[in-house]
Write a protein that holds these residues in place. Sequence first.
Motif, PDB file in Angstrom:
ATOM      1  N   TYR A  74       0.860  -1.185   0.000  1.00  9.33           N
ATOM      2  CA  TYR A  74       0.000   0.000   0.000  1.00  9.33           C
ATOM      3  C   TYR A  74       0.897   1.236   0.000  1.00  9.33           C
ATOM      4  O   TYR A  74       1.697   1.434   0.918  1.00  9.33           O
ATOM      5  N   ASN A  75       0.814   2.013  -1.061  1.00  5.83           N
ATOM      6  CA  ASN A  75       1.622   3.237  -1.200  1.00  5.83           C
ATOM      7  C   ASN A  75       3.114   2.964  -0.963  1.00  5.83           C
ATOM      8  O   ASN A  75       3.751   3.578  -0.111  1.00  5.83           O
ATOM      9  N   GLU A  76       3.639   2.010  -1.725  1.00  2.00           N
ATOM     10  CA  GLU A  76       5.036   1.604  -1.580  1.00  2.00           C
ATOM     11  C   GLU A  76       5.876   2.029  -2.790  1.00  2.00           C
ATOM     12  O   GLU A  76       6.760   1.303  -3.236  1.00  2.00           O
ATOM     13  N   GLU A  77       5.619   3.209  -3.321  1.00  2.00           N
ATOM     14  CA  GLU A  77       6.321   3.657  -4.525  1.00  2.00           C
ATOM     15  C   GLU A  77       7.838   3.760  -4.331  1.00  2.00           C
ATOM     16  O   GLU A  77       8.598   3.659  -5.296  1.00  2.00           O
ATOM     17  N   SER A 104      -3.700   1.348  -3.531  1.00  2.00           N
ATOM     18  CA  SER A 104      -2.731   2.426  -3.302  1.00  2.00           C
ATOM     19  C   SER A 104      -3.177   3.717  -3.972  1.00  2.00           C
ATOM     20  O   SER A 104      -3.819   3.703  -5.038  1.00  2.00           O
ATOM     21  N   SER A 105      -2.787   4.842  -3.369  1.00  2.00           N
ATOM     22  CA  SER A 105      -3.142   6.153  -3.920  1.00  2.00           C
ATOM     23  C   SER A 105      -1.928   6.912  -4.448  1.00  2.00           C
ATOM     24  O   SER A 105      -2.058   8.047  -4.912  1.00  2.00           O
ATOM     25  N   ASP A 106      -0.746   6.283  -4.402  1.00  2.00           N
ATOM     26  CA  ASP A 106       0.457   6.933  -4.927  1.00  2.00           C
ATOM     27  C   ASP A 106       0.811   6.315  -6.280  1.00  2.00           C
ATOM     28  O   ASP A 106      -0.062   5.836  -7.002  1.00  2.00           O
ATOM     29  N   THR A 108       2.391   3.612  -6.929  1.00  2.00           N
ATOM     30  CA  THR A 108       2.599   2.157  -6.893  1.00  2.00           C
ATOM     31  C   THR A 108       1.928   1.436  -8.068  1.00  2.00           C
ATOM     32  O   THR A 108       2.571   0.604  -8.730  1.00  2.00           O
ATOM     33  N   ASN A 127      -9.349  -0.027   0.014  1.00  2.00           N
ATOM     34  CA  ASN A 127      -8.255  -0.148   0.969  1.00  2.00           C
ATOM     35  C   ASN A 127      -8.744  -0.827   2.247  1.00  2.00           C
ATOM     36  O   ASN A 127      -9.698  -0.376   2.881  1.00  2.00           O
TER      37      ASN A 127
END
Length: 245
Positions: A74-77, A104-106, A108, A127
Amino acid sequence: PINYIIIHINKFFSIQPEELDWSNEMTIVPNNWMNRITEIKSLALLKSGELLNTLLLSSGSQLDMRVSVLIPCYNEEKSIEKCIMWCLSQTRQANEIIIVDDSSSDATPEILKHYIDKIKVVKTPKNSGSKSYAQQFGLQFVTGDIFITTDADTLIDSHFVEKIVADFEDKTVVAVGGYVKSVRYNWLTACRAFEYAIGQNIHKVAQDCINFMLVIPGAAGAFRTKVFKNYITFDHDTVAEDLDL
């Protein structure tokens, strides 16, 4: 950023079905000093050692044993790409790498698209807010005889899959745990590294002596899939985000 590196593995759970006390609510399985021990609460559901033994013997040899890697994110860019690259750079390739994108919202999802021909990406409907729920969602897509759990901020050693498969050649092995090394970035992560060293080299060895292991490393666990799906689960009520069984 990358927070953990898996540097080697230790077999921590070896079952001889006929030795289990099926009447106990908590069944603790003994092992030798160098190995790790865990408690499996769900084993209370097993009614006979013969059923478990059938599941164990149904897995193939190293040559035909299918291996899945399950990675929730989750959001692990900042770390997911390195995690994938290390998973793809194994001396023994996994048969499938499943990334569970917990909505995810970034960036990723865009990063994952670059590897769509090499990995399987599944996305939760919304999520979940929990690593364990994301893992549980991804488990339905696992097709391997064994599956490895790791995290999106973790780099697994290039021999990790190879050594995991070698341990599962022993038909009595249900799960294998890894040794997790914390990466140091600052004084806080240095403290974490020290805590990990103490925990794994002293506390878990002490727990081993009394046949009681509290936590399987969520960043470095491996399980025999049929047994896990039938008798174990991802516990959603945990002290930390790692895998409590």
